[in-house]
Design an enzyme around this catalytic site. Structure first.
Site, PDB file in Angstrom:
ATOM      1  N   ASP A  41       6.375   2.883   8.595  1.00 39.44           N
ATOM      2  CA  ASP A  41       4.981   2.586   8.933  1.00 39.44           C
ATOM      3  C   ASP A  41       4.641   1.115   8.667  1.00 39.44           C
ATOM      4  OD1 ASP A  41       2.490   3.200   9.896  1.00 39.44           O
ATOM      5  OD2 ASP A  41       1.764   4.117   8.043  1.00 39.44           O
ATOM      6  N   ASN A  60       1.429  10.643  17.838  1.00 40.36           N
ATOM      7  CA  ASN A  60       1.500   9.264  18.341  1.00 40.36           C
ATOM      8  C   ASN A  60       1.264   9.161  19.859  1.00 40.36           C
ATOM      9  OD1 ASN A  60       4.008   8.277  15.889  1.00 40.36           O
ATOM     10  ND2 ASN A  60       1.802   7.895  15.860  1.00 40.36           N
TER      11      ASN A  60
HETATM   12  C1  IPE Z   1       3.381   8.213  10.961  1.00 46.40           C
HETATM   13  O1  IPE Z   1       2.712   7.009  11.050  1.00 46.40           O
HETATM   14  C2  IPE Z   1       4.299   8.411  12.116  1.00 46.40           C
HETATM   15  C3  IPE Z   1       5.440   7.500  12.176  1.00 46.40           C
HETATM   16  C4  IPE Z   1       5.752   6.581  11.322  1.00 46.40           C
HETATM   17  C5  IPE Z   1       6.291   7.688  13.327  1.00 46.40           C
HETATM   18  P1  IPE Z   1       1.264   6.894  11.698  1.00 46.40           P
HETATM   19  O2  IPE Z   1       0.891   5.474  11.638  1.00 46.40           O
HETATM   20  O3  IPE Z   1       1.256   7.539  13.036  1.00 46.40           O
HETATM   21  O4  IPE Z   1       0.384   7.791  10.716  1.00 46.40           O
HETATM   22  P2  IPE Z   1      -1.155   7.741  10.352  1.00 46.40           P
HETATM   23  O5  IPE Z   1      -1.921   7.798  11.640  1.00 46.40           O
HETATM   24  O6  IPE Z   1      -1.400   6.472   9.595  1.00 46.40           O
HETATM   25  O7  IPE Z   1      -1.364   8.939   9.473  1.00 46.40           O
HETATM   26  C1  IPE Z   2       4.805   2.787  12.654  1.00 43.46           C
HETATM   27  O1  IPE Z   2       4.002   1.667  12.644  1.00 43.46           O
HETATM   28  C2  IPE Z   2       5.470   3.020  13.981  1.00 43.46           C
HETATM   29  C3  IPE Z   2       5.000   4.224  14.679  1.00 43.46           C
HETATM   30  C4  IPE Z   2       4.116   5.081  14.258  1.00 43.46           C
HETATM   31  C5  IPE Z   2       5.610   4.479  15.967  1.00 43.46           C
HETATM   32  P1  IPE Z   2       2.499   1.743  13.135  1.00 43.46           P
HETATM   33  O2  IPE Z   2       2.474   1.443  14.594  1.00 43.46           O
HETATM   34  O3  IPE Z   2       1.863   3.024  12.757  1.00 43.46           O
HETATM   35  O4  IPE Z   2       1.872   0.544  12.322  1.00 43.46           O
HETATM   36  P2  IPE Z   2       0.419   0.483  11.698  1.00 43.46           P
HETATM   37  O5  IPE Z   2       0.245   1.683  10.830  1.00 43.46           O
HETATM   38  O6  IPE Z   2      -0.554   0.480  12.837  1.00 43.46           O
HETATM   39  O7  IPE Z   2       0.399  -0.791  10.932  1.00 43.46           O
HETATM   40 MG    MG Z   3       0.829   3.596  11.128  1.00 45.09          MG
END
Ligand code: IPE
Ligand code: IPE
Ligand code: MG
Length: 253
Positions: free
Chosen positions: A32, A80
Site C-alpha cells: 500500500d 479496487n
Molecule cells: C488494499 O489497499 C489492497 C491492495 C493493496 C491491493 P487499498 O488501498 O485498496 O485499501 P484501503 O482502501 O486503504 O482500505
Molecule cells: C496500493 O497502493 C496499490 C493498490 C491498491 C493496487 P494504493 O494505490 O492504494 O496507494 P494509496 O493508498 O492511494 O497511497
Molecule cells: Mg491504498
C-alpha cells in the site's frame, strides 16, 4: 529506469541480525501507499504503481535469500475495481508487463509464480500470462509467490462455501466430516500454510479484506513507509520484530 525514483527515498530501518532458524514460513504483504508516494512527488498515481514494482523485485529476492517459503502479495482487491478506469487499466497493463519482463529472472531464481483470487474477471491477457507463468514454474523449488488479484477475503470464503455446498449436495462430503482443515481446502490458499507475518506499509492499520480466514493467528507489522520506499532492510526489520514476539495461540507459555 527506476533509478530516478530512488534518489527520493526516505531513510528506512537500520539493519538487524536475524535468527535464521526462525524465518517465517509465509509472509503476506498488503502493498500500500503507491498513490501517496506518487502524490508526494507530484506524479500521476500510476507512476507510484510502477515504482512499486521495483520493491516487489527486491522483496522477492530477499525472501528467496532468507528461505521464506511463501510470499503472498496483495496486488488488486475485489474493491479496487471502484478506482477510475484508467488506473484499473494501468494496473492490469503493469501486471502483464511485470510477468513478461520478470519471468526469466523469477524462473532462474526458482520462484513459483502463483496467484489467488478470482482471476476470471481480469482481462483475458492477464489470465493467460498468469496461467502460463504458473504452468511453467509450478515445479520450481524456491519461494512460492502468490499474487493476490481480484482477491477479497469475503469473496474467497463465500466461494469456498458454495463449492462445499455443491460437494455436500453431490454426496462427496458429509456435514459431520467438516472441520477447519476440511474447509481450508475450499479456499484459494488450499495447500498454503497460514501467513505467519502480515506486513502493511503506508501507515494504514487495517486488513482491507485480506486473508480473513487465514490470518486468525498471524502477527501484524505496520510501517509508515510507502510501498515504493520499502526496502530489504524494512523486510528484515519486520522479520526481526516477528522473531521477538511470543506466539501463544490462546495458550500460555
Ligand atoms: C488494499 O489497499 C489492497 C491492495 C493493496 C491491493 P487499498 O488501498 O485498496 O485499501 P484501503 O482502501 O486503504 O482500505
Ligand atoms: C496500493 O497502493 C496499490 C493498490 C491498491 C493496487 P494504493 O494505490 O492504494 O496507494 P494509496 O493508498 O492511494 O497511497
Ligand atoms: Mg491504498
Amino acid at each position: 529506469m527506476f533509478k530516478f525514483f530512488k534518489s527520493n527515498k526516505v531513510k528506512s530501518s537500520i539493519d538487524v541480525s536475524l535468527d535464521y532458524n526462525k524465518i517465517p514460513k509465509h509472509i503476506a504483504i498488503i502493498m500500500d501507499g503507491n498513490g501517496r508516494w506518487a502524490k508526494q512527488r507530484k506524479l500521476p498515481r500510476t507512476m507510484g504503481h510502477k515504482a512499486g514494482i521495483e520493491t516487489i523485485r527486491k522483496v522477492i529476492k530477499e525472501c528467496n535469500k532468507l528461505g521464506v517459503q511463501y510470499l503472498t502479495l496483495y496486488a488488486f482487491s475485489t474493491e479496487n475495481w471502484k478506482r477510475p478506469q484508467n488506473e484499473v487499466n494501468a494496473l492490469m497493463q503493469l501486471l502483464v508487463e511485470y510477468l513478461r519482463k520478470e519471468f526469466d529472472e523469477l524462473n532462474k531464481n526458482n520462484v513459483v509464480i502463483s496467484h489467488i483470487g478470482d482471476i476470471s474477471k481480469l482481462p483475458k491477457v492477464c489470465q493467460n500470462e498468469l496461467i502460463e507463468a504458473y504452468n511453467k514454474t509450478k515445479n520450481n523449488t524456491g519461494v512460492v509467490l502468490n499474487l493476490a488479484l481480484n482477491y477479497g477475503g469475503r469473496a474467497e470464503i463465500l466461494s469456498g462455501i458454495k463449492d462445499l455446498c455443491k460437494d455436500i449436495i453431490d454426496g462427496k462430503k458429509s456435514i459431520n466430516s467438516l472441520n477447519e482443515k476440511v474447509f481450508s481446502d475450499y479456499l484459494y490458499t488450499k495447500g498454503v500454510p497460514d501467513p505467519d507475518l502480515i506486513i502493511r506499509p503506508s501507515g494504514e492499520q487495517r486488513l482491507s479484506n485480506f486473508l480473513l480466514w487465514q490470518c486468525a493467528y498471524s502477527e501484524f507489522w505496520y510501517s509508515n513507509i510507502n510501498w515504493p520506499d520499502f526496502t530489504e532492510s524494512d523486510l528484515r526489520r519486520a522479520i526481526y520484530d516477528y522473531q521477538n514476539r511470543e506466539r501463544r495461540y490462546g495458550g500460555i507459555k
